[in-house]
Each structure stands twice: as structure tokens, then as C-alpha cells.
Motif scaffolding. Structure first.
Motif, PDB file in Angstrom:
ATOM      1  N   UNK A 153     -27.966 -62.344  37.925  1.00 39.54           N
ATOM      2  CA  UNK A 153     -26.788 -63.188  37.701  1.00 39.54           C
ATOM      3  C   UNK A 153     -25.550 -62.595  38.377  1.00 39.54           C
ATOM      4  N   UNK A 154     -24.606 -63.444  38.705  1.00 38.56           N
ATOM      5  CA  UNK A 154     -23.363 -62.997  39.343  1.00 38.56           C
ATOM      6  C   UNK A 154     -22.457 -62.313  38.323  1.00 38.56           C
ATOM      7  N   UNK A 155     -22.387 -62.860  37.134  1.00 38.27           N
ATOM      8  CA  UNK A 155     -21.542 -62.292  36.080  1.00 38.27           C
ATOM      9  C   UNK A 155     -22.366 -62.178  34.800  1.00 38.27           C
ATOM     10  N   UNK A 156     -22.146 -61.099  34.053  1.00 42.46           N
ATOM     11  CA  UNK A 156     -22.900 -60.890  32.821  1.00 42.46           C
ATOM     12  C   UNK A 156     -21.947 -60.697  31.646  1.00 42.46           C
ATOM     13  N   UNK A 157     -22.452 -60.973  30.457  1.00 42.03           N
ATOM     14  CA  UNK A 157     -21.671 -60.805  29.235  1.00 42.03           C
ATOM     15  C   UNK A 157     -21.949 -59.468  28.551  1.00 42.03           C
ATOM     16  N   UNK A 163     -27.979 -62.755  30.806  1.00 42.67           N
ATOM     17  CA  UNK A 163     -26.582 -62.364  30.612  1.00 42.67           C
ATOM     18  C   UNK A 163     -26.405 -60.853  30.458  1.00 42.67           C
ATOM     19  N   UNK A 164     -27.486 -60.080  30.629  1.00 42.20           N
ATOM     20  CA  UNK A 164     -27.446 -58.636  30.414  1.00 42.20           C
ATOM     21  C   UNK A 164     -27.526 -57.907  31.750  1.00 42.20           C
ATOM     22  N   UNK A 165     -26.544 -57.029  31.989  1.00 48.70           N
ATOM     23  CA  UNK A 165     -26.566 -56.148  33.154  1.00 48.70           C
ATOM     24  C   UNK A 165     -27.306 -54.876  32.755  1.00 48.70           C
ATOM     25  N   UNK A 166     -28.306 -54.512  33.515  1.00 49.83           N
ATOM     26  CA  UNK A 166     -29.105 -53.324  33.204  1.00 49.83           C
ATOM     27  C   UNK A 166     -28.539 -52.155  34.005  1.00 49.83           C
ATOM     28  N   UNK A 167     -28.025 -51.166  33.291  1.00 44.83           N
ATOM     29  CA  UNK A 167     -27.405 -50.016  33.928  1.00 44.83           C
ATOM     30  C   UNK A 167     -28.419 -49.146  34.654  1.00 44.83           C
ATOM     31  N   UNK A 168     -27.912 -48.298  35.530  1.00 42.52           N
ATOM     32  CA  UNK A 168     -28.758 -47.360  36.267  1.00 42.52           C
ATOM     33  C   UNK A 168     -29.327 -46.339  35.289  1.00 42.52           C
ATOM     34  N   UNK A 169     -30.606 -46.034  35.436  1.00 35.74           N
ATOM     35  CA  UNK A 169     -31.273 -45.044  34.594  1.00 35.74           C
ATOM     36  C   UNK A 169     -31.683 -43.889  35.507  1.00 35.74           C
ATOM     37  N   UNK A 170     -31.226 -42.676  35.230  1.00 32.65           N
ATOM     38  CA  UNK A 170     -31.503 -41.549  36.126  1.00 32.65           C
ATOM     39  C   UNK A 170     -32.992 -41.219  36.244  1.00 32.65           C
ATOM     40  N   UNK A 171     -33.327 -40.558  37.324  1.00 31.11           N
ATOM     41  CA  UNK A 171     -34.659 -40.025  37.623  1.00 31.11           C
ATOM     42  C   UNK A 171     -35.648 -41.115  38.046  1.00 31.11           C
ATOM     43  N   UNK A 172     -36.763 -40.656  38.530  1.00 31.11           N
ATOM     44  CA  UNK A 172     -37.783 -41.559  39.079  1.00 31.11           C
ATOM     45  C   UNK A 172     -38.356 -42.501  38.025  1.00 31.11           C
ATOM     46  N   UNK A 173     -38.688 -41.949  36.855  1.00 28.04           N
ATOM     47  CA  UNK A 173     -39.265 -42.799  35.808  1.00 28.04           C
ATOM     48  C   UNK A 173     -38.205 -43.733  35.225  1.00 28.04           C
ATOM     49  N   UNK A 178     -37.526 -53.682  33.529  1.00 31.20           N
ATOM     50  CA  UNK A 178     -36.565 -54.474  32.754  1.00 31.20           C
ATOM     51  C   UNK A 178     -35.955 -55.583  33.601  1.00 31.20           C
ATOM     52  N   UNK A 179     -35.644 -55.295  34.858  1.00 29.47           N
ATOM     53  CA  UNK A 179     -35.103 -56.319  35.763  1.00 29.47           C
ATOM     54  C   UNK A 179     -36.103 -57.462  35.917  1.00 29.47           C
ATOM     55  N   UNK A 180     -37.377 -57.131  36.078  1.00 26.65           N
ATOM     56  CA  UNK A 180     -38.412 -58.159  36.204  1.00 26.65           C
ATOM     57  C   UNK A 180     -38.477 -59.039  34.960  1.00 26.65           C
ATOM     58  N   UNK A 181     -38.281 -58.456  33.789  1.00 36.23           N
ATOM     59  CA  UNK A 181     -38.373 -59.212  32.537  1.00 36.23           C
ATOM     60  C   UNK A 181     -37.090 -59.998  32.236  1.00 36.23           C
ATOM     61  N   UNK A 182     -35.943 -59.420  32.541  1.00 26.11           N
ATOM     62  CA  UNK A 182     -34.675 -60.046  32.180  1.00 26.11           C
ATOM     63  C   UNK A 182     -34.235 -61.126  33.162  1.00 26.11           C
ATOM     64  N   UNK A 183     -34.513 -60.946  34.434  1.00 28.26           N
ATOM     65  CA  UNK A 183     -33.966 -61.841  35.463  1.00 28.26           C
ATOM     66  C   UNK A 183     -35.061 -62.687  36.088  1.00 28.26           C
TER      67      UNK A 183
END
Length: 182
Positions: free
Chosen positions: A83-87, A55-65, A73-78
Motif C-alpha cells: 500500500x502507498x499509505x498505512x495506518x 493497512x500495516x507497514x512491516x518494519x525492517x527485521x535485522x539479520x538474515x532470518x 509477513x509481506x506475502x501474507x499481509x499484502x
């Protein structure tokens, strides 16, 4: 040793075993009664590690690292795809600094430490209210090498280890926070 001393020794061992059981049993029952739930275990069809983190959308994090951290985080959360919609929305940034630890007489360093900081916050996607905020940090030491390729590889490896450590900490803390909300 007489037979009565041998018998008393066995009885003493039994008493200590029963005493240990009497002390541990209430503690185990109290833990079960307080609502303790394993973070990674399955609880029927719902577990903290899958349903709530989805249910968590992971925002863009600047830079290469930052991109590397976001991918971890995407690998761990999803686990089942995005998901189509997040809370919730997770926002974070990364800052890093390097410190020389071991300095030789000629002022060259042989050991360094990478310090990576990632302040992050969990936000309610509908209201914009900050639900939880914390800082993840990692301290990774590495050898400073003379060869150019080896030195670059050592620094890159240190960043990768730091980002992995931060992603693990963030995943656990966000999952724990979401677990409290249910």
C-alpha cells in the motif's frame, strides 16, 4: 423383539435427535448473534485477511532470518501489492537459541531443539501509540547429523520451519486484533 419394542426403539432415537437439535440450535444462533465472523472468509468485498492487513507497514527485521520472516509477513499481509499509505506499523525482532536434547555417552548430541522468540507490537502510525503487543515463539526439534552438509541443512530447515510458524501466528493475531478495532 416385538413390534412395540422396535417402535419404542425408533421413538427413543428420534427423541435423542430432537433433544440434540434443541440443545445445538440455540448455541448456533447465539454464535451468529454475537458478531462472530470467520477470519479468512469473505464478507462481501471486505475481509480481515486483505483489507485490514493491507493497512500495516512491516518494519525492517535485522539479520538474515529476520529478512526471511519479513518476506513471509509481506506475502501474507499484502495480497494486492504494497500500500502507498498505512495506518499501522508492525515492529518485531528475532532471537534464537539451540538446546541439545539427546546426549550420548561420548557427550555428542543426536537431537536438538531450536527455540525462536519474536516479540512484536502493532503501533498506530499517526500517534505512535502501541495498540497491541505479544510474543510469538516456536520450538522446533531436529536431528544432529555427523555429515557437515546434512547438519547445516537440518539446522537451516529447522529455522525455516520456526519462522514459518511464527509468521502464521503473527498474521492470525494481528488480523484478530485489527478485526476487533472495526
Amino acid at each position: 423383539m416385538s413390534s412395540s419394542e422396535h417402535h419404542n426403539g425408533k421413538a427413543s432415537v428420534r427423541r435423542r435427535g430432537l433433544l440434540a437439535l434443541a440443545v445445538l440450535a440455540p448455541a448456533v444462533l447465539a454464535t451468529a448473534a454475537c458478531g462472530f465472523q470467520p477470519m479468512y472468509g469473505n464478507l462481501g468485498t471486505n475481509s480481515i485477511g486483505t483489507a485490514q492487513l493491507q493497512q500495516v507497514d512491516i518494519g525492517v527485521i535485522p539479520d538474515r532470518y529476520g529478512q526471511k520472516l519479513r518476506n513471509l509477513l509481506i506475502d501474507r499481509f499484502y495480497a494486492d501489492g504494497r500500500p502507498a499509505a498505512t495506518l499501522y506499523r508492525l515492529e518485531t525482532t528475532l532471537t534464537a537459541s539451540e538446546q541439545k536434547l539427546s546426549i550420548q555417552k561420548d557427550a555428542t548430541a543426536t537431537r536438538a531443539q531450536l527455540v525462536v522468540l519474536a516479540p512484536y507490537r502493532l503501533i498506530d502510525a499517526t500517534t505512535g501509540k502501541i495498540l497491541f503487543q505479544a510474543n510469538a515463539r516456536s520450538f522446533i526439534s531436529y536431528n544432529v547429523l555427523e555429515q557437515q552438509y546434512g547438519a547445516l541443512a537440518a539446522v537451516e530447515n529447522a529455522y525455516d520451519r520456526a519462522i514459518l510458524e511464527i509468521s502464521n501466528e503473527m498474521t492470525i493475531r494481528v488480523a484478530a486484533e485489527l478485526g476487533r478495532k472495526t
